[in-house]
Enzyme design. Structure first.
Site, PDB file in Angstrom:
ATOM      1  N   ASP A   9      36.225  10.260 -10.239  1.00  0.00           N
ATOM      2  CA  ASP A   9      37.282   9.584 -10.977  1.00  0.00           C
ATOM      3  C   ASP A   9      38.313  10.668 -11.312  1.00  0.00           C
ATOM      4  O   ASP A   9      37.995  11.856 -11.278  1.00  0.00           O
ATOM      5  CB  ASP A   9      36.701   8.959 -12.249  1.00  0.00           C
ATOM      6  CG  ASP A   9      37.772   8.360 -13.137  1.00  0.00           C
ATOM      7  OD1 ASP A   9      38.579   7.563 -12.637  1.00  0.00           O
ATOM      8  OD2 ASP A   9      37.807   8.710 -14.328  1.00  0.00           O
ATOM      9  N   ASP A  11      41.354  10.379 -14.063  1.00  0.00           N
ATOM     10  CA  ASP A  11      41.723  10.460 -15.481  1.00  0.00           C
ATOM     11  C   ASP A  11      40.489  10.644 -16.353  1.00  0.00           C
ATOM     12  O   ASP A  11      39.568   9.831 -16.329  1.00  0.00           O
ATOM     13  CB  ASP A  11      42.469   9.187 -15.897  1.00  0.00           C
ATOM     14  CG  ASP A  11      43.825   9.079 -15.243  1.00  0.00           C
ATOM     15  OD1 ASP A  11      44.708   9.878 -15.568  1.00  0.00           O
ATOM     16  OD2 ASP A  11      44.001   8.199 -14.376  1.00  0.00           O
ATOM     17  N   ASP A 161      33.812   9.018 -16.024  1.00  0.00           N
ATOM     18  CA  ASP A 161      33.713   9.151 -17.478  1.00  0.00           C
ATOM     19  C   ASP A 161      33.671   7.829 -18.226  1.00  0.00           C
ATOM     20  O   ASP A 161      33.730   7.807 -19.452  1.00  0.00           O
ATOM     21  CB  ASP A 161      34.901   9.970 -18.003  1.00  0.00           C
ATOM     22  CG  ASP A 161      36.227   9.233 -17.854  1.00  0.00           C
ATOM     23  OD1 ASP A 161      36.471   8.682 -16.758  1.00  0.00           O
ATOM     24  OD2 ASP A 161      37.008   9.194 -18.821  1.00  0.00           O
TER      25      ASP A 161
END
Length: 217
Positions: A9, A11, A161
């Site tokens: 991922d 961001d 996250d």
């Protein structure tokens, strides 16, 4: 044995964008009809899933694609000021040197991600970047990447996250490493039972080596 592919991922996992995204979201709150995010609100949101955040904020699901597009556009001007998550650069270089193939799947724009990677001298590490708007999950995009790149699920690990990263990875039948330095809280991530849960980028190589051994067994 096939080469392991690590999909990240962007961001909150590679780039420290949380503060910038909160700032942009607050500026757009009135226009899109949702509550602003105070530090207290952010602490609450970190413990919620994407669906729960939608319900909590009060934003219409039909407006989300337009909001995402506007956020990505505004983030473009902030790319030059964004920094990598502390320790992630060394971890990425270590994985690259160990022979892992690295890629990115993100709901951010490909232009933003490419600019960030070039500014931070990380652009040579990644074999592919896939961008797509995903409100509730990334399973479709993950499956598309696996098909287009002719990758077997057992050879791929996702690193993210958010709880939706865990959920999407499980639906795509790939292992997932959840990282606690991004958006969702450690408690929220743990409740989704990722294959691995880590607190520092320096732990990435160890858990991925363990994952590789598990695959061989």
């Amino acid at each position: 044995m096939n080469q392991k592919v690590i999909i990240f991922d962007f961001d909150g996992t590679i780039a420290d964008t949380v503060d910038a995204l909160v700032s942009i979201a607050n500026r757009l709150a009135l226009e899109f009809g949702y509550i602003q995010i105070t530090p207290e609100e952010l602490a609450i949101l970190r413990g919620l899933t994407s669906r729960e955040i939608m319900k909590y904020s009060g934003i219409s699901v039909f407006r989300v694609p337009f909001l995402v597009k506007k956020v990505k556009g505004e983030l473009k001007s902030k790319i030059v000021d964004l920094k990598p998550i502390p320790g992630i650069e060394e971890a990425l270089f270590n994985l690259h040197y160990q022979g892992y193939k690295l890629g990115i799947i993100t709901s951010n724009s490909q232009e933003n991600v490419t600019s960030f990677l070039k500014l931070n001298h990380l652009d040579t590490l990644f074999d592919f970047i896939y961008s797509g708007v995903t409100i509730f999950g990334k399973t479709t995009i993950i499956n598309n990447v696996l098909r287009q790149k002719q990758l077997k699920a057992k050879d791929v690990i996702y690193v993210g996250d958010e709880t939706r990263d865990i959920e999407a990875s499980k639906k795509a039948n790939i292992q997932v490493v959840a990282v606690t330095w991004g958006f969702n809280s450690p408690e929220a991530l743990a409740s989704y039972n990722p294959n691995f849960l880590i607190e520092e980028p320096s732990q990435l190589l160890d858990v991925l080596e363990n994952a590789k051994k598990d695959t061989v067994k």
